[in-house]
Design a protein around this motif. Structure first.
Motif, mmCIF file in Angstrom:
data_model
loop_
_atom_site.group_PDB
_atom_site.id
_atom_site.type_symbol
_atom_site.label_atom_id
_atom_site.label_comp_id
_atom_site.label_asym_id
_atom_site.label_seq_id
_atom_site.Cartn_x
_atom_site.Cartn_y
_atom_site.Cartn_z
ATOM 1 N N VAL A 1 0.844 -1.195 0.000
ATOM 2 C CA VAL A 1 0.000 0.000 0.000
ATOM 3 C C VAL A 1 0.880 1.246 0.000
ATOM 4 N N ASP A 2 0.584 2.169 -0.887
ATOM 5 C CA ASP A 2 1.252 3.469 -0.879
ATOM 6 C C ASP A 2 0.564 4.307 0.183
ATOM 7 N N GLU A 3 1.071 4.230 1.426
ATOM 8 C CA GLU A 3 0.372 4.832 2.553
ATOM 9 C C GLU A 3 0.251 6.341 2.427
ATOM 10 N N ALA A 4 1.312 7.000 1.950
ATOM 11 C CA ALA A 4 1.259 8.456 1.824
ATOM 12 C C ALA A 4 0.186 8.878 0.820
ATOM 13 N N ARG A 5 0.122 8.167 -0.309
ATOM 14 C CA ARG A 5 -0.867 8.513 -1.327
ATOM 15 C C ARG A 5 -2.284 8.218 -0.836
ATOM 16 N N LEU A 6 -2.448 7.068 -0.152
ATOM 17 C CA LEU A 6 -3.765 6.714 0.376
ATOM 18 C C LEU A 6 -4.233 7.736 1.400
ATOM 19 N N THR A 7 -3.336 8.109 2.317
ATOM 20 C CA THR A 7 -3.685 9.096 3.339
ATOM 21 C C THR A 7 -4.075 10.422 2.704
ATOM 22 N N ALA A 8 -3.275 10.868 1.738
ATOM 23 C CA ALA A 8 -3.559 12.153 1.079
ATOM 24 C C ALA A 8 -4.901 12.118 0.350
ATOM 25 N N ALA A 9 -5.186 10.995 -0.333
ATOM 26 C CA ALA A 9 -6.435 10.895 -1.088
ATOM 27 C C ALA A 9 -7.643 10.908 -0.167
ATOM 28 N N LEU A 10 -7.566 10.147 0.934
ATOM 29 C CA LEU A 10 -8.695 10.102 1.862
ATOM 30 C C LEU A 10 -8.910 11.452 2.535
ATOM 31 N N LEU A 11 -7.824 12.100 2.933
ATOM 32 C CA LEU A 11 -7.964 13.421 3.545
ATOM 33 C C LEU A 11 -8.534 14.426 2.545
ATOM 34 N N ASP A 12 -8.169 14.269 1.280
ATOM 35 C CA ASP A 12 -8.678 15.176 0.249
ATOM 36 C C ASP A 12 -10.189 15.048 0.113
ATOM 37 N N VAL A 13 -10.702 13.800 0.009
ATOM 38 C CA VAL A 13 -12.150 13.639 -0.169
ATOM 39 C C VAL A 13 -12.912 14.018 1.101
ATOM 40 N N VAL A 14 -12.307 13.780 2.270
ATOM 41 C CA VAL A 14 -12.953 14.218 3.511
ATOM 42 C C VAL A 14 -13.042 15.739 3.534
ATOM 43 N N GLY A 15 -11.959 16.404 3.111
ATOM 44 C CA GLY A 15 -11.972 17.867 3.055
ATOM 45 C C GLY A 15 -12.972 18.405 2.043
ATOM 46 N N LEU A 16 -13.074 17.751 0.893
ATOM 47 C CA LEU A 16 -14.058 18.172 -0.116
ATOM 48 C C LEU A 16 -15.477 18.042 0.426
ATOM 49 N N MET A 17 -15.745 16.927 1.108
ATOM 50 C CA MET A 17 -17.069 16.719 1.681
ATOM 51 C C MET A 17 -17.366 17.783 2.737
ATOM 52 N N ASP A 18 -16.360 18.130 3.517
ATOM 53 C CA ASP A 18 -16.532 19.159 4.545
ATOM 54 C C ASP A 18 -16.860 20.503 3.896
ATOM 55 N N THR A 19 -16.169 20.827 2.806
ATOM 56 C CA THR A 19 -16.425 22.088 2.100
ATOM 57 C C THR A 19 -17.831 22.111 1.504
ATOM 58 N N LEU A 20 -18.236 21.015 0.882
ATOM 59 C CA LEU A 20 -19.567 20.955 0.262
ATOM 60 C C LEU A 20 -20.670 21.124 1.297
ATOM 61 N N ARG A 21 -20.425 20.630 2.493
ATOM 62 C CA ARG A 21 -21.452 20.626 3.536
ATOM 63 C C ARG A 21 -21.429 21.914 4.377
ATOM 64 N N SER A 22 -20.346 22.655 4.303
ATOM 65 C CA SER A 22 -20.172 23.861 5.127
ATOM 66 C C SER A 22 -20.832 25.074 4.481
ATOM 67 N N PRO A 23 -21.025 26.146 5.256
ATOM 68 C CA PRO A 23 -21.563 27.381 4.684
ATOM 69 C C PRO A 23 -20.728 27.852 3.496
ATOM 70 N N GLY A 24 -21.384 28.251 2.438
ATOM 71 C CA GLY A 24 -20.691 28.649 1.227
ATOM 72 C C GLY A 24 -20.426 27.493 0.288
ATOM 73 N N GLY A 25 -20.807 26.272 0.708
ATOM 74 C CA GLY A 25 -20.605 25.097 -0.128
ATOM 75 C C GLY A 25 -21.782 24.861 -1.047
ATOM 76 N N CYS A 26 -22.225 23.605 -1.166
ATOM 77 C CA CYS A 26 -23.309 23.257 -2.076
ATOM 78 C C CYS A 26 -24.649 23.265 -1.347
ATOM 79 N N PRO A 27 -25.630 24.041 -1.799
ATOM 80 C CA PRO A 27 -26.939 24.100 -1.121
ATOM 81 C C PRO A 27 -27.627 22.741 -1.043
ATOM 82 N N TRP A 28 -27.520 21.935 -2.113
ATOM 83 C CA TRP A 28 -28.172 20.621 -2.095
ATOM 84 C C TRP A 28 -27.526 19.728 -1.049
#
Length: 476
Positions: free
Chosen positions: A243-270
């Motif tokens: 397992v490429d641990e650094a790449r896996l960690t970065a990818a998971l943190l990226d999608v978690v951050g994207l989800m946080d942005t979409l759900r936060s104020p200023g993100g996606c209304p839907w």
């Protein structure tokens, strides 16, 4: 010229606030039991190495990590103290974003923002305590530069240096070491008790290794002792699929951050208006699409559909994280921790228990029997033993054939004789037709055939025949 040494930097072990994602600057919290074990494991990884200089932040969590890692005599360096977060101390990134009405991070947005303080009265503070304004990113970078000025002569003379400090401080430290903007620190993940290695490449400051995690731990501590069990973790060389641990960690943190942005104020209304209930149909739909892609043999489609299904997990976890823990709220971390603990608990023939014992099992039937016994033990622990059914956990929303086969399978494993005789002769009316279908399911189960998959294959064949006939009619 002598070869330059290396600089190993270690983040402190887990604290209660780091577990919850709260900004922890000058609030002087102790390590959790898991954090203490993380520190010991980091010490094992560093054992056998000698360092010419060992420095630590004066905060308790760093001091204790240094001591448990085998360096109780580390010299205190006050410039290694964590960022003074000021008004955002004790708050999570999501909480600050909600108050500000837009996505926010400490590095990119600064801590001098108009929010309520998360600092809790009565908690110990280091030095002057948390200030009203907090530090600027440049202030933290200046402290990092002073530490670099202290350790560089040792490194240039061939000596090795070890630092124990904090997440944000060390990420900014790495940016200053590399000569890049400290704002890049937001893109560097650095887990609790993880270590990184800085040094020189062709006589220029370089990042040699980053975010090396301690041994994987079981975060489920026993209530009476708080003891944490270390899992059986194979080295990367021993894994069948590395397992490429650094790449896996970065990818998971990226999608978690994207989800946080979409759900936060200023993100996606839907996204912002969704609930667990409103999302439920999408999870079912995505699961069916995963099954269809898996059966088609199209790995590209399967990868895409698995991503869509993962989105549902991330989405539900993000919605749940908005509730306080006292009301049942949880984050993706708790989901993963719970799953890891369950996998170890239900596979004692693979993973050793707390005493190091591995259960001997010869075949798959033995695994199934053991699985049932473990689930009964879990029910007894929850106080539901004796009141639960072997059918618990089979959703009513499953397709009828799939649910029928699961019911028959569970009943058979529990030695409960139910269902029709698979060899019963068919009849014509509706009730008897249902009985005939159930008999076919029972026959499939007895033969080890997935009735739902078999029917889907036949339906696909029928669909292909219909489409071929339609195509022929069109060309005529």
């Amino acid at each position: 010229m002598s070869e330059s040494g290396v600089l190993v930097v270690v983040r402190h072990g887990e604290t209660e606030w780091s577990r919850l994602g709260r900004h922890t600057g000058l609030t002087d919290l102790p390590l959790t039991p898991l954090g203490e074990e993380q520190a010991r494991l980091t010490g094992r990884a560093l054992a056998g190495r000698s360092f010419d200089l060992v420095l630590t932040s004066p905060l308790r969590r760093a001091l204790d990590t240094a001591a448990l890692a085998g360096h109780p005599d580390a010299a205190v360096e006050t410039d290694l103290v964590e960022w003074d977060y000021g008004p955002v101390e004790g708050l999570t990134r999501a909480e600050v974003s909600r108050e500000l009405g837009h996505p926010w991070t400490a590095v990119e947005g600064g801590v001098r923002v108009p929010v309520r303080s998360g600092t809790q009265p009565g908690l110990p503070q280091w030095g002057p305590g948390v200030s009203d304004e907090g530090e600027l990113v440049g202030d933290v970078a200046a402290r990092a530069a002073r530490v670099i000025g202290r350790v560089t002569p040792v490194l240039r003379s061939g000596g090795d240096v070890l630092l124990f400090a904090h997440g944000h401080l060390l990420r900014i430290f790495a940016c200053v070491w590399l000569g890049i903007a400290p704002e890049v620190a937001e893109r560097l993940a650095f887990g609790t008790a993880s270590r990184s290695v800085l040094g020189f490449e062709r006589d220029r400051e370089a990042l040699l290794q980053w975010n090396i995690a301690p041994e994987t731990l079981d975060p489920a501590a026993t209530p009476d002792t708080g003891r944490v069990a270390v899992t059986d973790r194979r080295s990367p060389a021993d894994r069948r699929l590395p397992v490429d641990e650094a790449r896996l960690t970065a990818a998971l943190l990226d999608v978690v951050g994207l989800m946080d942005t979409l759900r936060s104020p200023g993100g996606c209304p839907w996204d912002a208006e969704q609930t667990h209930a409103s999302l439920a149909p999408y999870a079912i739909e995505e699961a069916h699409e995963v099954a269809e892609a898996a059966e088609s043999g199209d790995l590209g489609a399967l990868r895409e559909e698995l991503g869509d299904l993962l989105l549902q997990v991330l989405f539900h976890a993000r919605v749940a994280a908005e509730r306080p823990e006292a009301e049942g709220g949880f984050a993706l971390t708790q989901v993963a921790e719970g799953l890891a603990a369950k996998l170890r608990r239900r596979h004692p023939h693979v993973f050793p228990d707390a005493s190091g014992v591995v259960t001997e099992i010869d075949d798959a039937d033995g695994v199934n029997r053991q699985w049932d016994r473990i689930k009964e033990t879990e029910k007894a622990t929850r106080g539901t033993a004796g009141t639960a059914s072997v059918l618990d956990g089979i959703p009513e929303s499953l397709p009828a054939l799939m649910r029928a086969q699961k019911v028959l399978c569970r009943a058979r494993r529990a030695d409960i004789a139910v269902g029709p005789d698979p060899d019963a002769p068919p009849t014509d009316d509706e009730a008897d037709l249902g009985a005939d279908l159930l008999a076919l399911v029972a026959r499939a189960d007895a033969l080890g055939i997935d009735a739902e998959a078999a029917l889907r294959r036949q339906v696909r064949s029928l669909v292909a025949q219909v489409r071929a006939a339609e195509s022929d009619a069109f060309t005529d």
